[in-house]
Design a protein around this motif. Structure first.
Motif, PDB file in Angstrom:
ATOM      1  N   LYS A 166      45.480  32.880  49.368  1.00  0.00           N
ATOM      2  CA  LYS A 166      44.761  31.888  50.168  1.00  0.00           C
ATOM      3  C   LYS A 166      43.476  31.453  49.451  1.00  0.00           C
ATOM      4  CE  LYS A 166      42.636  31.156  54.659  1.00  0.00           C
ATOM      5  NZ  LYS A 166      42.203  31.761  55.915  1.00  0.00           N
ATOM      6  N   ALA A 167      42.740  32.411  48.908  1.00  0.00           N
ATOM      7  CA  ALA A 167      41.498  32.096  48.188  1.00  0.00           C
ATOM      8  C   ALA A 167      41.799  31.280  46.935  1.00  0.00           C
ATOM      9  CB  ALA A 167      40.766  33.382  47.830  1.00  0.00           C
ATOM     10  N   ALA A 168      42.824  31.675  46.189  1.00  0.00           N
ATOM     11  CA  ALA A 168      43.193  30.937  44.977  1.00  0.00           C
ATOM     12  C   ALA A 168      43.613  29.515  45.318  1.00  0.00           C
ATOM     13  CB  ALA A 168      44.303  31.666  44.235  1.00  0.00           C
ATOM     14  N   ASN A 169      44.376  29.353  46.388  1.00  0.00           N
ATOM     15  CA  ASN A 169      44.793  28.010  46.808  1.00  0.00           C
ATOM     16  C   ASN A 169      43.605  27.150  47.203  1.00  0.00           C
ATOM     17  OD1 ASN A 169      47.517  28.378  46.320  1.00  0.00           O
ATOM     18  ND2 ASN A 169      47.956  29.050  48.410  1.00  0.00           N
ATOM     19  N   GLU A 170      42.623  27.760  47.851  1.00  0.00           N
ATOM     20  CA  GLU A 170      41.399  27.033  48.242  1.00  0.00           C
ATOM     21  C   GLU A 170      40.695  26.472  47.005  1.00  0.00           C
ATOM     22  OE1 GLU A 170      37.119  28.212  50.202  1.00  0.00           O
ATOM     23  OE2 GLU A 170      38.904  29.202  50.997  1.00  0.00           O
ATOM     24  N   ILE A 171      40.619  27.274  45.965  1.00  0.00           N
ATOM     25  CA  ILE A 171      39.982  26.831  44.720  1.00  0.00           C
ATOM     26  C   ILE A 171      40.823  25.753  44.056  1.00  0.00           C
ATOM     27  CG2 ILE A 171      39.271  27.564  42.402  1.00  0.00           C
ATOM     28  CD1 ILE A 171      38.867  30.412  43.738  1.00  0.00           C
ATOM     29  N   MET A 172      42.126  25.977  43.990  1.00  0.00           N
ATOM     30  CA  MET A 172      43.013  25.047  43.297  1.00  0.00           C
ATOM     31  C   MET A 172      43.094  23.688  43.984  1.00  0.00           C
ATOM     32  SD  MET A 172      43.619  26.592  40.623  1.00  0.00           S
ATOM     33  CE  MET A 172      44.605  25.262  39.988  1.00  0.00           C
ATOM     34  N   GLU A 173      42.955  23.654  45.307  1.00  0.00           N
ATOM     35  CA  GLU A 173      42.974  22.380  46.026  1.00  0.00           C
ATOM     36  C   GLU A 173      41.890  21.437  45.516  1.00  0.00           C
ATOM     37  OE1 GLU A 173      42.755  22.998  50.235  1.00  0.00           O
ATOM     38  OE2 GLU A 173      44.721  23.983  50.300  1.00  0.00           O
ATOM     39  N   LYS A 174      40.757  21.992  45.110  1.00  0.00           N
ATOM     40  CA  LYS A 174      39.652  21.178  44.607  1.00  0.00           C
ATOM     41  C   LYS A 174      39.907  20.689  43.188  1.00  0.00           C
ATOM     42  CE  LYS A 174      36.399  23.787  47.409  1.00  0.00           C
ATOM     43  NZ  LYS A 174      35.348  24.792  47.366  1.00  0.00           N
ATOM     44  N   ALA A 192      39.223  29.062  33.729  1.00  0.00           N
ATOM     45  CA  ALA A 192      39.499  30.454  34.096  1.00  0.00           C
ATOM     46  C   ALA A 192      38.225  31.162  34.556  1.00  0.00           C
ATOM     47  CB  ALA A 192      40.130  31.196  32.915  1.00  0.00           C
ATOM     48  N   ALA A 193      37.127  30.952  33.835  1.00  0.00           N
ATOM     49  CA  ALA A 193      35.848  31.560  34.215  1.00  0.00           C
ATOM     50  C   ALA A 193      35.383  31.031  35.571  1.00  0.00           C
ATOM     51  CB  ALA A 193      34.791  31.298  33.142  1.00  0.00           C
ATOM     52  N   HIS A 194      35.551  29.742  35.808  1.00  0.00           N
ATOM     53  CA  HIS A 194      35.162  29.138  37.080  1.00  0.00           C
ATOM     54  C   HIS A 194      35.962  29.738  38.240  1.00  0.00           C
ATOM     55  CE1 HIS A 194      34.154  26.107  40.080  1.00  0.00           C
ATOM     56  NE2 HIS A 194      35.445  25.872  40.230  1.00  0.00           N
ATOM     57  N   ILE A 195      37.268  29.852  38.063  1.00  0.00           N
ATOM     58  CA  ILE A 195      38.117  30.421  39.106  1.00  0.00           C
ATOM     59  C   ILE A 195      37.715  31.872  39.369  1.00  0.00           C
ATOM     60  CG2 ILE A 195      40.479  31.107  39.685  1.00  0.00           C
ATOM     61  CD1 ILE A 195      41.385  28.558  38.124  1.00  0.00           C
ATOM     62  N   PHE A 196      37.438  32.631  38.316  1.00  0.00           N
ATOM     63  CA  PHE A 196      36.988  34.016  38.456  1.00  0.00           C
ATOM     64  C   PHE A 196      35.745  34.086  39.330  1.00  0.00           C
ATOM     65  CE2 PHE A 196      34.788  37.851  37.304  1.00  0.00           C
ATOM     66  CZ  PHE A 196      35.783  38.785  37.043  1.00  0.00           C
ATOM     67  N   ARG A 197      34.741  33.268  39.005  1.00  0.00           N
ATOM     68  CA  ARG A 197      33.481  33.290  39.769  1.00  0.00           C
ATOM     69  C   ARG A 197      33.688  32.849  41.214  1.00  0.00           C
ATOM     70  NH1 ARG A 197      31.658  31.491  34.694  1.00  0.00           N
ATOM     71  NH2 ARG A 197      31.825  29.317  35.352  1.00  0.00           N
ATOM     72  N   GLU A 198      34.523  31.825  41.421  1.00  0.00           N
ATOM     73  CA  GLU A 198      34.776  31.344  42.775  1.00  0.00           C
ATOM     74  C   GLU A 198      35.498  32.405  43.609  1.00  0.00           C
ATOM     75  OE1 GLU A 198      33.898  28.237  44.349  1.00  0.00           O
ATOM     76  OE2 GLU A 198      32.518  28.391  42.655  1.00  0.00           O
ATOM     77  N   LEU A 199      36.448  33.113  43.017  1.00  0.00           N
ATOM     78  CA  LEU A 199      37.128  34.186  43.747  1.00  0.00           C
ATOM     79  C   LEU A 199      36.139  35.266  44.168  1.00  0.00           C
ATOM     80  CD1 LEU A 199      40.431  34.596  41.714  1.00  0.00           C
ATOM     81  CD2 LEU A 199      40.235  33.866  44.111  1.00  0.00           C
ATOM     82  N   GLN A 200      35.188  35.590  43.307  1.00  0.00           N
ATOM     83  CA  GLN A 200      34.176  36.583  43.650  1.00  0.00           C
ATOM     84  C   GLN A 200      33.328  36.128  44.843  1.00  0.00           C
ATOM     85  OE1 GLN A 200      32.353  37.076  39.703  1.00  0.00           O
ATOM     86  NE2 GLN A 200      32.951  39.231  39.857  1.00  0.00           N
ATOM     87  N   ILE A 201      33.097  34.827  44.950  1.00  0.00           N
ATOM     88  CA  ILE A 201      32.305  34.286  46.059  1.00  0.00           C
ATOM     89  C   ILE A 201      33.117  34.278  47.347  1.00  0.00           C
ATOM     90  CG2 ILE A 201      31.236  32.173  46.950  1.00  0.00           C
ATOM     91  CD1 ILE A 201      30.441  31.583  43.971  1.00  0.00           C
ATOM     92  N   ILE A 202      34.378  33.824  47.257  1.00  0.00           N
ATOM     93  CA  ILE A 202      35.218  33.689  48.453  1.00  0.00           C
ATOM     94  C   ILE A 202      35.620  35.048  49.019  1.00  0.00           C
ATOM     95  CG2 ILE A 202      37.438  32.837  49.312  1.00  0.00           C
ATOM     96  CD1 ILE A 202      37.162  30.524  47.279  1.00  0.00           C
ATOM     97  N   ILE A 203      35.849  36.018  48.136  1.00  0.00           N
ATOM     98  CA  ILE A 203      36.251  37.355  48.578  1.00  0.00           C
ATOM     99  C   ILE A 203      35.236  38.375  48.055  1.00  0.00           C
ATOM    100  CG2 ILE A 203      38.165  38.991  48.731  1.00  0.00           C
ATOM    101  CD1 ILE A 203      40.015  36.788  47.742  1.00  0.00           C
ATOM    102  N   PRO A 204      34.022  38.371  48.597  1.00  0.00           N
ATOM    103  CA  PRO A 204      32.966  39.226  48.045  1.00  0.00           C
ATOM    104  C   PRO A 204      33.280  40.720  48.105  1.00  0.00           C
ATOM    105  CG  PRO A 204      32.266  38.254  50.120  1.00  0.00           C
ATOM    106  CD  PRO A 204      33.565  37.608  49.746  1.00  0.00           C
ATOM    107  N   MET A 257      45.561  50.106  49.611  1.00  0.00           N
ATOM    108  CA  MET A 257      45.629  48.715  49.166  1.00  0.00           C
ATOM    109  C   MET A 257      44.216  48.205  48.912  1.00  0.00           C
ATOM    110  SD  MET A 257      47.434  45.307  50.831  1.00  0.00           S
ATOM    111  CE  MET A 257      47.730  46.159  52.316  1.00  0.00           C
ATOM    112  N   VAL A 258      44.039  47.516  47.808  1.00  0.00           N
ATOM    113  CA  VAL A 258      42.732  46.984  47.447  1.00  0.00           C
ATOM    114  C   VAL A 258      42.468  45.694  48.210  1.00  0.00           C
ATOM    115  CG1 VAL A 258      41.354  46.079  45.543  1.00  0.00           C
ATOM    116  CG2 VAL A 258      42.830  48.042  45.178  1.00  0.00           C
ATOM    117  N   ILE A 259      43.424  44.776  48.167  1.00  0.00           N
ATOM    118  CA  ILE A 259      43.303  43.510  48.892  1.00  0.00           C
ATOM    119  C   ILE A 259      44.694  43.024  49.256  1.00  0.00           C
ATOM    120  CG2 ILE A 259      43.268  42.161  46.760  1.00  0.00           C
ATOM    121  CD1 ILE A 259      41.485  40.124  48.257  1.00  0.00           C
ATOM    122  N   ASP A 260      44.810  42.430  50.398  1.00  0.00           N
ATOM    123  CA  ASP A 260      46.069  41.836  50.802  1.00  0.00           C
ATOM    124  C   ASP A 260      46.373  40.667  49.874  1.00  0.00           C
ATOM    125  OD1 ASP A 260      47.622  39.700  52.396  1.00  0.00           O
ATOM    126  OD2 ASP A 260      47.932  41.548  53.549  1.00  0.00           O
TER     127      ASP A 260
END
Length: 78
Positions: A11-19, A42-54, A2-5
């Motif tokens: 959870k990470a996507a929801n954290e971004i979307m809450e904002k 879309a680009a912003h969410i991509f970058r934020e996911l990379q930060i939250i789940i390095p 498995m790559v990621i749960d």
């Protein structure tokens, strides 16, 4: 192998979307400087996911933002 749960990704996507959800995007960085288009969101969410789940930053391939049932913008890692 498995790559990621999926729960962690959600959870990470929801954290971004809450904002972003039900907010005036022009007041939220980076959209106080750039246009809050679907493409830029879309680009912003991509970058934020990379930060939250390095640990998965290199594995993330794309993020799609749907504007309607038939219209979307997808940011793909270049």
């Amino acid at each position: 192998g498995m790559v990621i749960d999926f729960g962690d990704m959600k959870k990470a996507a929801n954290e971004i979307m809450e904002k972003l959800d039900h907010a005036y995007l022009n007041d939220i960085p980076p959209f106080d400087v750039i246009e809050p288009s679907a493409e830029n969101i879309a680009a912003h969410i991509f970058r934020e996911l990379q930060i939250i789940i390095p640990e998965c930053a290199d594995m993330l391939h794309s993020v799609s933002v749907w504007e309607s049932d038939t219209s979307r913008a997808t940011y793909i890692r270049s």
